[in-house]
Design a protein around this motif. Structure first.
Motif, PDB file in Angstrom:
ATOM      1  N   ASP A 101      21.957 -41.584   0.523  1.00 56.24           N
ATOM      2  CA  ASP A 101      20.793 -41.151   1.273  1.00 56.24           C
ATOM      3  C   ASP A 101      21.676 -41.156   2.826  1.00 56.24           C
ATOM      4  O   ASP A 101      21.812 -42.125   3.402  1.00 56.24           O
ATOM      5  CB  ASP A 101      19.702 -42.071   1.287  1.00 56.24           C
ATOM      6  CG  ASP A 101      18.718 -41.591   2.304  1.00 56.24           C
ATOM      7  OD1 ASP A 101      18.931 -40.549   3.207  1.00 56.24           O
ATOM      8  OD2 ASP A 101      17.640 -41.929   2.388  1.00 56.24           O
TER       9      ASP A 101
ATOM     10  N   TYR B 130      20.831 -40.239   8.347  1.00 55.88           N
ATOM     11  CA  TYR B 130      21.184 -40.479   9.680  1.00 55.88           C
ATOM     12  C   TYR B 130      22.419 -40.238  10.014  1.00 55.88           C
ATOM     13  O   TYR B 130      23.170 -40.674  10.659  1.00 55.88           O
ATOM     14  CB  TYR B 130      20.732 -42.044  10.096  1.00 55.88           C
ATOM     15  CG  TYR B 130      19.600 -42.390  10.111  1.00 55.88           C
ATOM     16  CD1 TYR B 130      18.546 -42.167  11.181  1.00 55.88           C
ATOM     17  CD2 TYR B 130      18.968 -42.969   8.860  1.00 55.88           C
ATOM     18  CE1 TYR B 130      17.268 -42.177  11.064  1.00 55.88           C
ATOM     19  CE2 TYR B 130      17.656 -43.210   8.837  1.00 55.88           C
ATOM     20  CZ  TYR B 130      16.801 -42.724   9.876  1.00 55.88           C
ATOM     21  OH  TYR B 130      15.286 -43.003   9.708  1.00 55.88           O
TER      22      TYR B 130
ATOM     23  N   SER C  52      19.096 -34.575   5.933  1.00 58.36           N
ATOM     24  CA  SER C  52      17.782 -34.294   6.590  1.00 58.36           C
ATOM     25  C   SER C  52      17.703 -33.562   7.683  1.00 58.36           C
ATOM     26  O   SER C  52      18.543 -33.832   8.580  1.00 58.36           O
ATOM     27  CB  SER C  52      16.947 -35.514   6.720  1.00 58.36           C
ATOM     28  OG  SER C  52      15.416 -35.374   7.276  1.00 58.36           O
TER      29      SER C  52
ATOM     30  N   SER D 280      15.412 -34.038   9.814  1.00 65.12           N
ATOM     31  CA  SER D 280      14.504 -34.752  10.569  1.00 65.12           C
ATOM     32  C   SER D 280      14.485 -35.245  11.650  1.00 65.12           C
ATOM     33  O   SER D 280      14.300 -35.167  12.699  1.00 65.12           O
ATOM     34  CB  SER D 280      13.285 -35.658   9.793  1.00 65.12           C
ATOM     35  OG  SER D 280      12.893 -35.044   8.607  1.00 65.12           O
TER      36      SER D 280
END
Ligand SMILES: Cc1ncc(COP(=O)(O)O)c(C=O)c1O
Length: 395
Positions: free
Chosen positions: A205, A208, A236, A238
């Motif tokens: 993941d 960041y 991501s 985001s």
């Protein structure tokens, strides 16, 4: 009729939600709360991205079901990003799938590749979906440390030696949420070799990816030659483009894993709204100075936070990446428990943080503080903290 639902029994209430509810109630009562709790970016996305969303949404043809695996242009834009940022080649057809945020991607991947009885290795403390995605799928978690030191490797080897059945998947997340720890390429090289030897899939993941500081870029596991044989990576929009509410993320890498996730998603969803996907293309293909500006904004917030909290009597670590600092409970509060401490801090200092215990047992004794308010508000939070520490410290 039974209300003992198998999966619900395995999901304790989201701890973060408890402090969120208190924060909401305090705000409803008219109190000013400085919210350093959730990792929810406070900035809007770049204007050209919003403009693209509006432009495409104005087209009468843009409103039907989209494509579950993502429109081709967006998969290509993501492959190009990996090419220019990590020097990693990806086939947009077989090695990239768009997800409705990386959280959805991780949980749908868990559904795709695990079943009751499977054992999954996940860090503790961890971002909750790294464990609960698999728990919802019925699998069993065996925790490994988050800190990437020798204890970590020992825990991996012990897990393979002593767990029956043998673990099938390992989740890694660097820069870590919640601890903000990072790794170098040598770590990923060793991890890929370990996964090959032990026949374990790796889910990395990298939410960041672009929030790194002091000029030390984060690395991707896919930079390791041969990593695609054993690993996929989730990224991501985001945090990189402040598009958290838009729900766009990606899973890239190993074609078998990408195909498994794509298959599950083809049953579950029709993909994100096409104008959102088109605007995400504009973000990835457009000017990248916005990414640098965003990074520098978080970096100066980090500097202000570390300096002002430390001066207030709470020495907090200086994170090398992510939007968080992972702080031990301050002197005089060590035994209070992270949830009680977070509640008291909210009540008496008007500052919301995330209780460490919400990230797993190993998170007890810590809180996660997010840099999601401006520098002035962070300084105000530090002043409130100073007063709180003076008035409420025990012992
Ligand atoms: C480590 C990590 N992974 C995934 C996510 C979820 O991101 P997304 O908005 O892409 O679902 C977050 C959000 O905070 C996160 O911290």
């Amino acid at each position: 009729m039974s209300d003992e639902f198998y999966r619900i029994k395995r999901m304790p209430p989201y701890v973060i939600a408890e402090v969120n509810a208190m924060r909401h109630a305090a705000r409803q009562a008219g109190r000013d709360i400085i919210d350093l709790g959730m990792g929810n970016p406070d900035q809007p996305p770049p204007q050209h991205v919003i403009d693209k969303l509006c432009e495409v949404a104005a087209k009468p043809t843009a409103h039907g079901y989209s494509q579950s695996k993502g429109i081709p242009g967006l998969r290509k834009a993501q492959a190009n990003y990996y090419g220019r940022r990590f020097n990693v080649d990806l086939d947009p057809e077989r090695e990239v799938v768009v997800t409705m945020g990386s959280k959805e991607g991780l949980s749908s991947m868990a559904t795709a590749i695990s079943a009751p009885g499977d054992v999954i290795l996940a860090p503790s403390p961890a971002y909750p979906i790294h464990t609960y995605g698999f728990i919802i799928a019925g699998a069993t978690i065996r925790s490994v440390p988050t800190t990437p030191d020798e204890r970590y490797w020992k825990a991996l080897d012990n897990a393979m030696a002593y767990t029956v059945p043998r673990p099938t998947v390992l989740v890694v997340n660097y820069p870590s949420n919640p601890t903000a720890e990072t790794v170098d390429l040598a770590f990923y090289e060793r991890l890929v070799a370990w996964a090959r030897e032990n026949r374990v899939w790796i889910l990395s993941d990298l939410a960041y990816s672009e929030l790194y500081y002091d000029g030390k870029p984060t690395r991707s596991i896919l930079e390791v030659p041969g990593a695609k044989d054993v690993a996929v990576e989730f990224t991501s929009m985001s945090k990189t483009f402040s598009m958290a509410g838009w729900r766009i993320g990606f899973c890239v890498g190993n074609p078998e894993l990408v195909a498994a996730l794509t298959r599950v998603k083809s049953y579950l969803d029709y993909g994100a709204f096409t104008p959102i996907q088109a605007a995400a293309c504009a973000a990835l293909n457009g000017p990248q100075d916005v990414v640098e500006e965003n990074r520098l904004r978080y970096q100066s917030r980090r500097d202000v936070m570390v300096e002002s909290f430390t001066r207030a009597g709470w020495p907090i670590p200086n994170p090398p990446a992510s939007m968080f600092t992972w702080a031990e409970l301050p002197p005089g509060f060590e035994d209070m428990g992270s949830l009680e401490f977070s509640k008291q801090l909210l009540e008496h200092a008007g500052v919301a943080v995330a209780a460490g215990v919400g990230f797993g047992e190993e998170g007890e004794g810590f809180v996660r503080i997010a840099m999601v308010e401006n520098e002035q508000r962070i300084r105000q939070a530090a002043r409130n903290v100073k007063r709180f520490l003076a008035e409420h410290a025990r012992g």
